[in-house]
Design a protein around this motif. Sequence first.
Motif, PDB file in Angstrom:
ATOM      1  N   LYS A 194       0.858  -1.197   0.000  1.00 53.85           N
ATOM      2  CA  LYS A 194       0.000   0.000   0.000  1.00 53.85           C
ATOM      3  C   LYS A 194       0.884   1.233   0.000  1.00 53.85           C
ATOM      4  O   LYS A 194       1.022   1.927   0.995  1.00 53.85           O
TER       5      LYS A 194
ATOM      6  N   GLY B 178       8.447   0.356   8.417  1.00 58.22           N
ATOM      7  CA  GLY B 178       7.117   0.520   7.827  1.00 58.22           C
ATOM      8  C   GLY B 178       6.636   1.955   7.835  1.00 58.22           C
ATOM      9  O   GLY B 178       5.544   2.248   7.376  1.00 58.22           O
TER      10      GLY B 178
ATOM     11  N   GLY C 294      -0.465   4.768   1.930  1.00 59.75           N
ATOM     12  CA  GLY C 294       0.978   4.902   1.891  1.00 59.75           C
ATOM     13  C   GLY C 294       1.509   6.153   1.250  1.00 59.75           C
ATOM     14  O   GLY C 294       2.611   6.178   0.720  1.00 59.75           O
ATOM     15  N   GLN C 295       0.761   7.250   1.280  1.00 60.74           N
ATOM     16  CA  GLN C 295       1.280   8.502   0.738  1.00 60.74           C
ATOM     17  C   GLN C 295       2.490   8.949   1.547  1.00 60.74           C
ATOM     18  O   GLN C 295       3.442   9.485   1.004  1.00 60.74           O
TER      19      GLN C 295
ATOM     20  N   ALA D 103       5.140  10.466   4.557  1.00 65.46           N
ATOM     21  CA  ALA D 103       5.625  11.687   5.180  1.00 65.46           C
ATOM     22  C   ALA D 103       5.514  12.937   4.303  1.00 65.46           C
ATOM     23  O   ALA D 103       5.087  13.984   4.772  1.00 65.46           O
ATOM     24  N   GLN D 104       5.890  12.822   3.051  1.00 63.81           N
ATOM     25  CA  GLN D 104       6.015  14.022   2.222  1.00 63.81           C
ATOM     26  C   GLN D 104       4.912  14.178   1.180  1.00 63.81           C
ATOM     27  O   GLN D 104       5.007  15.013   0.292  1.00 63.81           O
TER      28      GLN D 104
ATOM     29  N   ALA E 110      -2.461  12.742  14.490  1.00 62.65           N
ATOM     30  CA  ALA E 110      -1.547  12.488  15.606  1.00 62.65           C
ATOM     31  C   ALA E 110      -0.312  13.369  15.416  1.00 62.65           C
ATOM     32  O   ALA E 110       0.091  13.642  14.277  1.00 62.65           O
ATOM     33  N   SER E 111       0.289  13.794  16.516  1.00 60.37           N
ATOM     34  CA  SER E 111       1.411  14.733  16.427  1.00 60.37           C
ATOM     35  C   SER E 111       2.702  14.026  16.035  1.00 60.37           C
ATOM     36  O   SER E 111       3.699  14.064  16.754  1.00 60.37           O
ATOM     37  N   VAL E 112       2.653  13.365  14.915  1.00 57.91           N
ATOM     38  CA  VAL E 112       3.828  12.651  14.405  1.00 57.91           C
ATOM     39  C   VAL E 112       3.841  12.829  12.888  1.00 57.91           C
ATOM     40  O   VAL E 112       2.882  13.317  12.303  1.00 57.91           O
TER      41      VAL E 112
ATOM     42  N   PRO F 259       2.925   8.085   8.939  1.00 61.65           N
ATOM     43  CA  PRO F 259       3.580   6.826   8.567  1.00 61.65           C
ATOM     44  C   PRO F 259       2.906   6.196   7.349  1.00 61.65           C
ATOM     45  O   PRO F 259       1.727   6.445   7.105  1.00 61.65           O
ATOM     46  N   THR F 260       3.631   5.378   6.625  1.00 62.02           N
ATOM     47  CA  THR F 260       3.014   4.755   5.453  1.00 62.02           C
ATOM     48  C   THR F 260       2.238   3.492   5.791  1.00 62.02           C
ATOM     49  O   THR F 260       1.242   3.204   5.156  1.00 62.02           O
ATOM     50  N   THR F 261       2.713   2.734   6.741  1.00 57.28           N
ATOM     51  CA  THR F 261       2.095   1.429   6.983  1.00 57.28           C
ATOM     52  C   THR F 261       0.655   1.594   7.475  1.00 57.28           C
ATOM     53  O   THR F 261       0.355   2.456   8.299  1.00 57.28           O
ATOM     54  N   THR F 262      -0.235   0.765   6.924  1.00 53.63           N
ATOM     55  CA  THR F 262      -1.670   0.954   7.162  1.00 53.63           C
ATOM     56  C   THR F 262      -2.076   0.963   8.641  1.00 53.63           C
ATOM     57  O   THR F 262      -2.837   1.839   9.039  1.00 53.63           O
ATOM     58  N   PRO F 263      -1.616   0.014   9.445  1.00 53.67           N
ATOM     59  CA  PRO F 263      -2.093   0.029  10.838  1.00 53.67           C
ATOM     60  C   PRO F 263      -1.744   1.324  11.574  1.00 53.67           C
ATOM     61  O   PRO F 263      -2.545   1.815  12.367  1.00 53.67           O
ATOM     62  N   LEU F 264      -0.583   1.889  11.296  1.00 58.04           N
ATOM     63  CA  LEU F 264      -0.223   3.145  11.962  1.00 58.04           C
ATOM     64  C   LEU F 264      -0.926   4.330  11.310  1.00 58.04           C
ATOM     65  O   LEU F 264      -1.344   5.269  11.980  1.00 58.04           O
TER      66      LEU F 264
ATOM     67  N   LEU G 178      -4.278   4.844  12.687  1.00 56.95           N
ATOM     68  CA  LEU G 178      -4.282   5.519  13.991  1.00 56.95           C
ATOM     69  C   LEU G 178      -3.979   7.008  13.859  1.00 56.95           C
ATOM     70  O   LEU G 178      -4.366   7.815  14.696  1.00 56.95           O
ATOM     71  N   PHE G 179      -3.265   7.331  12.815  1.00 60.59           N
ATOM     72  CA  PHE G 179      -2.806   8.711  12.613  1.00 60.59           C
ATOM     73  C   PHE G 179      -3.988   9.667  12.395  1.00 60.59           C
ATOM     74  O   PHE G 179      -3.984  10.792  12.864  1.00 60.59           O
TER      75      PHE G 179
END
Lengths: 327, 348
Positions: free
Chosen positions: A44, A104, B125-126, B128-129, B295-297, B300-305, B308-309
């Motif tokens: 993804k 990841g 998965g877009q 960080a940038q 979220a103040s981060v 992330p690209t990975t789906t589970p995180l 949460l973002f």
Amino acid sequence: MNEQDKVGLGSLNELELYRLYESLYRIRRTEEKIADVYPTDKIKSPVHLSIGQEAVSVGVCEALEPGDYVFGTYRGHALYLAKGGDLKKMIAELYGKVTGCAKGKGGSMHLVDVANGVMGTSAVVATTIPNAVGYALGIKQQNRRNIVVSFFGDGAIEEGVFSESINFAVLKNLPIIFVCENNNYAIHSDIARRQSISEITDQVKPYGLPVRKIVDNDIFAIKNYVHSIATQIRQNNMGPVFVECMTYRWLEHVGPGSDFQLGYRSEDEAKKWMETDQLLRLQQYIKDEDRLQIEHAIDEEIEKAFEFAEQSPFPSEDELYTEIFKV
Amino acid sequence: MSREQTFTEAICEATHQLMEEDDSVFVMGLGVDDPKAILGSTKGLLDAFGPDRIFDTPLSEDAMTGVAIGAALAGRRPIHVHIRMDFLMLAMNQLINVAAKNHYMYGGQQYVPIVIRAMIGKSWGQGAQHSQALHSFFAHVPGIKVVMPTTPYDAKGCLVEAVSDDNPVVFIEHRLLHYQKGPVPQKLYRLDQGKARVVVPGSDVTLIGLSYMAIECFRAQKYLESKGVKAEVIDPVWLVPFDLDTIIKSVEKTGHLCVVDNGWTTCGFGAEIISQVIEKLQYKLHIKVHRMGFASVTCPTTTPLEDLFYPNARTIASSVYRLLKPEQSSWIPEEREDLKSVEFKGPF
Ligand SMILES: Cc1ncc(C[n+]2csc(CCOP(=O)(O)OP(=O)(O)O)c2C)c(N)n1
Ligand SMILES: [Mg+2]
């Protein structure tokens, strides 16, 4: 055997030839597998494949030493692997797994493998060019003998930061090689629609650094040239060099498919590059039984890397809040 | 008003009509005239208006923004398109130090009518940038207007208003909104700037969603219904100028305010809204407030995180419920199939 191949082969020993082939083959098959898996949506993340362009990364990186450094772009799979980046960690990264090279969190556009000198890749065009220059400055300040190579596309030349970075690198005589992978396009836009001076090397030359254009994706020529300048930078404190490598992207800008149906470029234009595919070119010069053995080993390595990615866990929820700052 | 269009079709039609109406309007940006036509939002403009009025640019955001400003000074009305808002970071000097300043700094002798179309990416998965939503940056600086419409109807009407305005306007589009459909009148129409939209009336809590988060708030409101909570959902549409009145009216009624920003909360527009409301109502009313956002981060690209973002309808509903009923045990609704991809369409 044609003259060009004779010269090319004459410039390296069997081990070097085999290494070139292995690296090209590993990258090609890995990206083909990525393209295969892509429709399952397990990856993804946008992927910008280098298929067709691998010879640039491989030719350059095979001319470097393990302690040298590279900075690249979102089209970074080939560079990452060519510089010795860990294959398993790369695939796991594409799958978003915690075992990935950035746990990841980065994805395909942000591959990194610091231990192997892959210092990072950016999704924003031209962004890593000054970072590479700064790294070269740092190396020079510490009197280290290593070299930095900055990789970018033909589109990056148009960003102001490119000119600003070249100027500074020349000014400070830094140990850096700029490698422009000119595939003639920025997304769907032909270079002639974007740049007023048709030769990139003519644009760069006035900054006062050696420039070289390699017109045909010739992996031997790329390796030999970079090897010779890397030696001079290392031994004679020579400053920056600019190398333009003409090459061709076979697939669409982003994604696993082909895009000739869009009409911004023709299959005819691509044919010439496909016919001079460097992988096929080298294939003829590797003994069949050796070749099969090499290929078999790499195929297995790739299978294992995908299995590793499949089986690895996703990051746990608390990973969301780690690494915002170094503690 | 039965004709439906997607957000991108509405933008395309608005641009077409604006270019027809006013010769000084032109479109520039990376890929605006390419086969994919910025997700279809500039489709057909090249055929209709030719390469002087719509053209590709070099990869030179800084200079091209300066060029757009220069053209605007000369009496043109450029629309400068960026497929990702993140790329505007290369153009900040021109936007902040020139476009936002000239009118004031030169004592009103110059003005800069440019529209910057900037897109926010999300999910899949877009990373960080390619996922940043930086509207609060722009809203912070005096001299730049900021609009982030949610519906196709507002997209068209606000783009027309933005292009007609004599000031720099950052026009923000969320990629997940691009394919949403809704009623869009065919004729050229203008929507007043600085007008918020009450999406759903309610009496218990004022729930404000910015850009795509207006959709998640709309869904959250449906979840909250099942708990007997009536949320009033408001889409501010414009951040600069900002429609405080509509929100004040709502909070006077509900006494509870939850702002869901489509961005980070720290120093974000949600904090701005809450401060303005409290400053205005603090002597009259005891108000309960809550902020939500990314979220103040780094994204992330990975789906589970990534899941949460971002806030979503269920986490919003849960937070609103806690805001209203802090004494009750916490509640988060079960995902409802019928609310997974519900859109709000108007008509308004
Ligand atoms: C600063 C910036 N502007 C625009 C983009 C959108 N974009 C992504 S790739 C690309 C084309 C880059 O072309 P080139 O440098 O030749 O690299 P290639 O993709 O051909 O490898 C563009 C315009 C971006 N990522 N960053
Ligand atoms: Mg290119």
